[in-house]
Design a protein around this motif. Structure first.
Motif: not given
Length: 248
Positions: A73-78
């Protein structure tokens, strides 16, 4: 007071706020560098990105060890914020000091008002679609790149409302987003020849990292809502001073 001592004290206070509040404390890094340590706005935002990257990466390690990071989730958001962070970082290094100061004052005031708003941090919300999540991630990247702030005060509520994460996991995941965006913005500023005063930046960063651990202990003794209100009121005062300075 010597420059080194000022850097240590300012870094410790900001780290304390970061550790106690779980986000938002880094918004004071830029005004501390400008008004206490004599940095220009452009140099302060670049130095702030270095400090934010180091402290966020350190905190990310601690949260990851506790299982509070959603890596995918964090990687996609970033990822949505990388290009905006690069573009905004390059733009900020070329703008007049008054424009940067005024923009920072507005964002600081928004952060303070956001902290003063009542919320239910433990209640998960419905996950938004990928388009909205990407839009929020892009906006966060732009703010991080332009103003040199970590953006925890924006990333955490965004991950709660747009992605549906619980607060503790949102704080940990936001650190991944902040670290990636800060690195992207730093890459954009690499060729701008902004002076970096490492004799100030290094002790400031070290004190902020150590202060963050003390902040975690402080948060166990004083209610989070009380700490947040005190910090928000102080931040409003800083925002007002910066806006007056920009308009003079």
């Amino acid at each position: 007071m010597s420059t080194l001592l000022l850097a240590l004290v300012a870094g410790g206070v900001i780290g304390l706020a970061l550790g106690a509040l779980g986000g938002g404390g880094s918004v004071l890094t830029v005004p501390a560098l400008i008004y206490l340590l004599g940095f220009t706005p452009a140099a302060a935002t670049t130095a702030s990105l270095i400090i934010v990257t180091a402290t966020s990466a350190t905190a990310l390690y601690a949260h990851a060890a506790s299982g509070n990071v959603r890596w995918k989730t964090g990687a996609l958001f970033a990822a949505a914020g990388i290009l905006p962070a690069i573009a905004a970082g390059a733009l900020a290094a070329r703008l007049p000091a008054a424009v940067l100061t005024a923009a920072f004052a507005v964002i600081a005031a928004f952060a303070a008002l956001r902290m003063l708003m009542p919320s239910d941090p433990d209640r998960p919300r419905a996950s938004a679609g990928p388009a909205r999540s990407a839009g929020v991630g892009a906006g966060l990247g732009a703010v991080t790149g332009f103003l040199g702030v970590g953006g925890g005060f924006l990333a955490v509520p965004a991950l709660v409302s747009a992605v549906g994460l619980r607060m503790r996991v949102a704080v940990g995941t936001s650190l991944l987003v902040i670290t990636v965006n800060s690195l992207a913005a730093l890459a954009a500023r690499a060729g701008t020849h902004t002076p970096l005063h490492w004799a100030v930046i290094a002790p400031f960063t070290g004190a902020a990292i150590l202060g963050a651990w003390d902040g975690k202990r402080l948060s166990a003794k004083i209610s989070g809502s009380t700490l947040q209100r005190i910090f928000a009121l102080a931040l409003l005062g800083v925002a007002a001073l910066m806006l007056v300075d920009a308009l003079r």
